[in-house]
Scaffold this motif. Structure first.
Motif, PDB file in Angstrom:
ATOM      1  N   PRO A 123       1.510   6.617  -1.152  1.00 48.47           N
ATOM      2  CA  PRO A 123       2.588   6.912  -2.401  1.00 48.47           C
ATOM      3  C   PRO A 123       2.576   5.890  -3.427  1.00 48.47           C
ATOM      4  O   PRO A 123       2.305   4.469  -3.029  1.00 48.47           O
ATOM      5  CB  PRO A 123       3.927   7.093  -1.548  1.00 48.47           C
ATOM      6  N   ASP A 125       5.815   5.581  -5.177  1.00 49.56           N
ATOM      7  CA  ASP A 125       7.159   5.972  -5.485  1.00 49.56           C
ATOM      8  C   ASP A 125       7.819   4.615  -5.775  1.00 49.56           C
ATOM      9  O   ASP A 125       8.980   4.512  -6.594  1.00 49.56           O
ATOM     10  CB  ASP A 125       8.024   6.527  -4.337  1.00 49.56           C
ATOM     11  N   THR A 163      10.035  -1.257   1.863  1.00 47.81           N
ATOM     12  CA  THR A 163       9.825  -0.020   2.457  1.00 47.81           C
ATOM     13  C   THR A 163      10.359  -0.298   3.937  1.00 47.81           C
ATOM     14  O   THR A 163      10.817  -1.292   4.284  1.00 47.81           O
ATOM     15  CB  THR A 163       8.249   0.207   2.529  1.00 47.81           C
TER      16      THR A 163
HETATM   17  N1  EPU Z   1       4.268   2.454   0.299  1.00 48.82           N
HETATM   18  C1  EPU Z   1       5.213   3.475  -0.050  1.00 48.82           C
HETATM   19  N2  EPU Z   1       5.683   3.514  -1.418  1.00 48.82           N
HETATM   20  C2  EPU Z   1       4.930   2.909  -2.438  1.00 48.82           C
HETATM   21  C3  EPU Z   1       3.904   2.036  -2.110  1.00 48.82           C
HETATM   22  C4  EPU Z   1       3.474   1.886  -0.690  1.00 48.82           C
HETATM   23  O1  EPU Z   1       5.672   3.716   0.730  1.00 48.82           O
HETATM   24  O2  EPU Z   1       5.396   3.206  -3.809  1.00 48.82           O
HETATM   25  C5  EPU Z   1       3.884   2.268   1.379  1.00 48.82           C
HETATM   26  C6  EPU Z   1       2.324   2.723   1.740  1.00 48.82           C
HETATM   27  O3  EPU Z   1       2.386   3.884   2.225  1.00 48.82           O
HETATM   28  C7  EPU Z   1       2.082   1.609   3.007  1.00 48.82           C
HETATM   29  C8  EPU Z   1       2.722   0.419   2.611  1.00 48.82           C
HETATM   30  O4  EPU Z   1       3.842   0.921   1.613  1.00 48.82           O
HETATM   31  O5  EPU Z   1       2.620   2.051   4.174  1.00 48.82           O
HETATM   32  C9  EPU Z   1       1.852  -0.682   1.950  1.00 48.82           C
HETATM   33  O6  EPU Z   1       1.283  -0.204   0.960  1.00 48.82           O
HETATM   34  P1  EPU Z   1       0.926  -1.143  -0.430  1.00 48.82           P
HETATM   35  O7  EPU Z   1       1.570  -0.507  -1.704  1.00 48.82           O
HETATM   36  O8  EPU Z   1       1.074  -2.703  -0.127  1.00 48.82           O
HETATM   37  O9  EPU Z   1      -0.639  -0.895  -0.407  1.00 48.82           O
HETATM   38  P2  EPU Z   1      -1.423  -1.075  -2.083  1.00 48.82           P
HETATM   39  O10 EPU Z   1      -0.624  -2.176  -2.842  1.00 48.82           O
HETATM   40  O11 EPU Z   1      -1.562   0.290  -2.565  1.00 48.82           O
HETATM   41  C10 EPU Z   1      -2.939  -3.093  -1.421  1.00 48.82           C
HETATM   42  C11 EPU Z   1      -4.489  -3.125  -1.278  1.00 48.82           C
HETATM   43  C12 EPU Z   1      -5.004  -2.516   0.166  1.00 48.82           C
HETATM   44  C13 EPU Z   1      -4.080  -3.018   1.276  1.00 48.82           C
HETATM   45  C14 EPU Z   1      -2.828  -2.942   1.013  1.00 48.82           C
HETATM   46  C15 EPU Z   1      -1.860  -3.374   2.051  1.00 48.82           C
HETATM   47  C16 EPU Z   1      -5.124  -3.552  -3.484  1.00 48.82           C
HETATM   48  C17 EPU Z   1      -6.151  -3.194  -4.661  1.00 48.82           C
HETATM   49  N3  EPU Z   1      -5.158  -2.818  -2.261  1.00 48.82           N
HETATM   50  O12 EPU Z   1      -2.667  -1.691  -1.658  1.00 48.82           O
HETATM   51  O13 EPU Z   1      -6.395  -2.824   0.288  1.00 48.82           O
HETATM   52  O14 EPU Z   1      -4.593  -2.384   2.548  1.00 48.82           O
HETATM   53  O15 EPU Z   1      -2.368  -3.529  -0.122  1.00 48.82           O
HETATM   54  O16 EPU Z   1      -1.948  -4.896   2.493  1.00 48.82           O
HETATM   55  O17 EPU Z   1      -4.625  -4.630  -3.517  1.00 48.82           O
HETATM   56  C18 EPU Z   1      -8.586  -2.845   0.615  1.00 48.82           C
HETATM   57  O18 EPU Z   1      -8.650  -3.787   0.308  1.00 48.82           O
HETATM   58  O19 EPU Z   1      -9.387  -2.404   1.691  1.00 48.82           O
HETATM   59  C19 EPU Z   1      -7.386  -2.150   0.628  1.00 48.82           C
HETATM   60  C20 EPU Z   1      -7.038  -0.785   0.963  1.00 48.82           C
END
Ligand code: EPU
Length: 429
Positions: A123, A125, A163
């Motif tokens: 998500p 959100d 979160t």
């Molecule tokens: N989450 C929410 N709401 C949101 C955003 C996230 O509930 O609005 C939850 C997600 O569902 C998850 C957790 O928060 O359970 C963490 O998600 P996060 O938002 O931190 O992930 P992201 O920012 O979309 C980045 C990296 C990912 C990495 C994650 C976690 C980038 C481009 N991507 O994603 O990298 O796994 O942080 O550290 O920076 C990868 O490089 O293979 C990769 C997937």
């Protein structure tokens, strides 16, 4: 489409340098939308995800070029558009982080909703919650996030972006980029502390932003009128470095991963030590020591990990850790708290003889003495890396299909591993 063919059972030895961080450079590139002045980024990795981000930015009016030293130049004299379409966002969720900069600079942003991804619901959100707190009107229209700032611009605000299990990396990055140009003070509680967020913050500061608390869960941002250009060196990729350290640990060779930041990998180092993998650590390198991982006396010990936000065990190294545990002595439990469904590698590792079983968000791995090469399919970036690692120690040949996943986050992995003694080649399907 390319495939990788790995011949197993060759011990790796030598030095492998760490490239710049993918997950740091993606939002930093998006930050170049915040200013009409040029941004110079040293140590920018050459990855397909970076190319995708360059295409997203090009449509918005940002010119990018790469020079012979690997430095990326990004310059957005004027925004040409405020819409990032499904075509790119679908390929790479990271492109969602143009939302904050577009909203801050032009007062409007339309970005395709990224949708689900192969390892479950992801998500955004919290990103939207942050923009709303800054006064933006945010709605979903025909699959797009449409965000509009009030006529007199975004206003600083106090907000909580945590979160249940921690924080959001790109959510923090996105909202931080919107807040740097907002009027007044923004306080983000529950901010992500990942090194990639800190690196973005450092780059924004070099551009003239006023941000305090980087690396802590409480960020304080005083909005400024405008940002200038900057020169910034991207941090080394801790996930790439960790992957190569695990490659050394699995093959039993002396592999020095240089140009990395061991402080960004302290939990991996600690877990490897607990698994009794011999290791030396310097200021900017980590080196596995030669040992016999298949001998009864020296086999790595089964060691549990639970993924967590930084400085916890990174979800982006969970699959690679599982590969190591498939050859460990005993049973280990891996718990995935960030993405409970991030287990596509499990079935592929099982095809190579690994004894792995999933129980909800946990995986139970019974170490085995022998993996055998097999044709396997890469399903996402880190799962693919785990298959390469398993291929390095399996008997016979492992053919990894759909390798484009791995090119998203590892610079020509076969060219990095071959000088260490890996027998690995790329072929067209
Ligand atoms: N989450 C929410 N709401 C949101 C955003 C996230 O509930 O609005 C939850 C997600 O569902 C998850 C957790 O928060 O359970 C963490 O998600 P996060 O938002 O931190 O992930 P992201 O920012 O979309 C980045 C990296 C990912 C990495 C994650 C976690 C980038 C481009 N991507 O994603 O990298 O796994 O942080 O550290 O920076 C990868 O490089 O293979 C990769 C997937």
């Amino acid at each position: 489409m390319d495939k990788l063919i790995v011949e197993g059972r060759h011990r790796l030895t030598g030095e492998v340098p760490t490239a710049g961080s993918k997950n740091a450079v993606l939002p930093i590139l998006a930050a170049s939308l915040l200013t009409s002045r040029p941004l110079t980024l040293h140590n920018a990795p050459q990855l397909s995800d970076v190319e995708t981000m360059r295409r997203v930015l090009a449509e918005l009016g940002c010119e990018t070029s790469r020079d012979d030293h690997g430095t990326l130049h990004a310059h957005t004299p004027e925004l040409h558009a405020t819409r990032a379409g499904w075509e790119h966002v679908r390929k790479m969720r990271g492109s969602v982080c143009v939302l904050g900069p577009l909203l801050a600079r032009s007062g409007r942003a339309e970005v395709s909703l990224p949708g689900g991804c192969v390892f479950g619901v992801r998500p955004i959100d919290l990103h939207l919650k942050g923009f709303r707190a800054l006064g933006a009107d945010v709605r979903i229209e025909s699959g797009y996030v449409v965000a509009e700032a009030p006529k007199d611009g975004l206003r600083g605000a106090e907000m909580f972006l945590g979160t249940a299990f921690g924080s959001s990396v790109l959510g923090t990055a996105n909202v931080m980029m919107a807040a740097v140009l907002a009027k007044g003070r923004t306080v983000i509680h529950g901010a992500a502390c990942e090194p990639e967020v800190v690196d973005l913050g450092r780059c924004l500061r070099a551009m003239g932003a006023n941000i305090e608390g980087l690396g802590s869960p409480r960020l304080i941002i005083e909005g400024v009128e405008e940002l200038g250009g900057a020169e910034h060196t991207v941090i080394p990729d801790r996930i790439e470095a960790g992957t190569y350290v695990i490659a050394g640990a699995m093959t039993g060779g002396r592999v020095r991963v240089s140009g990395c930041r061991p402080a960004h990998l302290s939990v991996l180092i600690e877990r490897l030590r607990e698994a009794q993998v011999p290791l030396e650590v310097g200021e900017d390198w980590i080196e596995t020591q030669a040992y016999e991982p298949r001998s009864a006396a020296e086999r790595p010990r089964a060691t549990d990990v639970t993924t967590h936000v930084f400085p916890g065990f990174p979800t982006d190294l969970q699959a690679q850790w599982m590969s190591l545990m498939t050859m460990a002595d005993g049973i280990s439990i891996i718990t995935e708290r960030i993405y409970p469904d991030r287990y596509m590698h499990l079935a592929e590792l099982a095809r190579m003889g690994a004894e792995v079983r999933r129980e909800g968000s946990m995986a139970i791995v019974r170490g085995t003495e022998r993996l055998s090469g097999a044709p396997v399919t890469a399903s996402d970036l880190r799962a693919s890396a785990a298959l390469v690692l398993a291929g390095l120690v399996a008997e016979g040949e492992t053919e990894i299909h759909r390798v484009y996943h791995i090119d998203r986050g590892y610079e020509r992995i076969e060219e990095r591993l071959a000088p260490l003694g890996a027998v690995i080649r790329r072929e067209q399907e």
